[in-house]
Write an enzyme that holds these catalytic residues in place. Sequence first.
Site, PDB file in Angstrom:
ATOM      1  N   ALA A 134       0.856  -1.177   0.000  1.00  0.00           N
ATOM      2  CA  ALA A 134       0.000   0.000   0.000  1.00  0.00           C
ATOM      3  C   ALA A 134       0.891   1.225   0.000  1.00  0.00           C
ATOM      4  O   ALA A 134       2.113   1.111  -0.008  1.00  0.00           O
ATOM      5  CB  ALA A 134      -0.907  -0.014   1.219  1.00  0.00           C
ATOM      6  N   LYS A 135       0.247   2.379   0.029  1.00  0.00           N
ATOM      7  CA  LYS A 135       1.006   3.633  -0.050  1.00  0.00           C
ATOM      8  C   LYS A 135       1.997   3.786   1.110  1.00  0.00           C
ATOM      9  O   LYS A 135       3.010   4.438   0.975  1.00  0.00           O
ATOM     10  CB  LYS A 135       0.044   4.823  -0.042  1.00  0.00           C
ATOM     11  CG  LYS A 135      -0.880   4.856  -1.235  1.00  0.00           C
ATOM     12  CD  LYS A 135      -0.558   5.984  -2.192  1.00  0.00           C
ATOM     13  CE  LYS A 135      -0.997   5.708  -3.606  1.00  0.00           C
ATOM     14  NZ  LYS A 135      -2.428   5.585  -3.755  1.00  0.00           N
TER      15      LYS A 135
END
Length: 287
Positions: free
Chosen positions: A256-257
């Site tokens: 994820a980010k």
Amino acid sequence: MDASAVTRFAPSPSGYLHLGHAYSALFAARAAAEAGGRFLLRIEDIDQGRARPDFEAAIFEDLAWLGLTWEEPVLRQSERMDLYRAALETLQRQGLVYPCFCTRKEIAAEIARAGAAPHGPQAALYPGTCRGLSEDEREARRAEGRSYALRLDLAAAMAAADAGGPLTWTDRERGVQVCDPRGEGDVVLARKDLGTSYHLSVVVDDAAQGVTLVTRGTDLFEASHLHRLLQALLGLPAPDYHHHRLVTDEAGKRLAKRHDSLTLRSLRDAGQSAAAVIALAEQRALA
Ligand code: GLU
């Protein structure tokens, strides 16, 4: 060989590409190359509040660093809002779309009230609060100036699409699927703030670009059921699909980010070669 094969990689310029994106982009490019077909890049920037020009520039730079090439011009979704609106109107004319005035908070409260399980995909489905509003009630809410999203009436849409027999689609790994988008519920087709949505735009653009094979992660497998339904309702051709494994971090969690250390630029800045990064992405996709 299928020289007419067209694949695409469709990132959103709302962050830097990470190992998972690299795997996905390479997967699509290889599928095109193996077939002697074409590989396209599409910038999914409908959410102009999150898209940033520097992230878009970084996408081109990072993919080129990986050794990928793609056809120009690159399609940018923010330039195609009229086409998404037209597709939405096609669905509205079929009576398959309704305005939803609910806020996120109201939806959460409604789900809790209905005693839905606290976890699992079903818990997140829209409970249909606004589906049954009368035209007068809708008008009254609009007159109050309340903003609204437009949702697909899934049951009505499935009934309309299935009229000619059950819809199917093909996943290259899992085989022929009978289209069953119920896991997605009455999805938003036009967000309050955007006038379109990921689902609507992706279906319109895959068809407009002549994509014959959609490759993407298994996290979007359920979405493909919905996309097949939208294709049928919009009279668009159905591409094949190939859902690939997801790249995970050392703990087995999908990227994820927050995984800043696994962005392509931080790996490159740390001295890794493109070949080493590609090998790492492949290894982590198998983990
Ligand atoms: N923009 C979407 C994403 O980054 C694309 C998914 C798709 O390939 O349809 O998740």
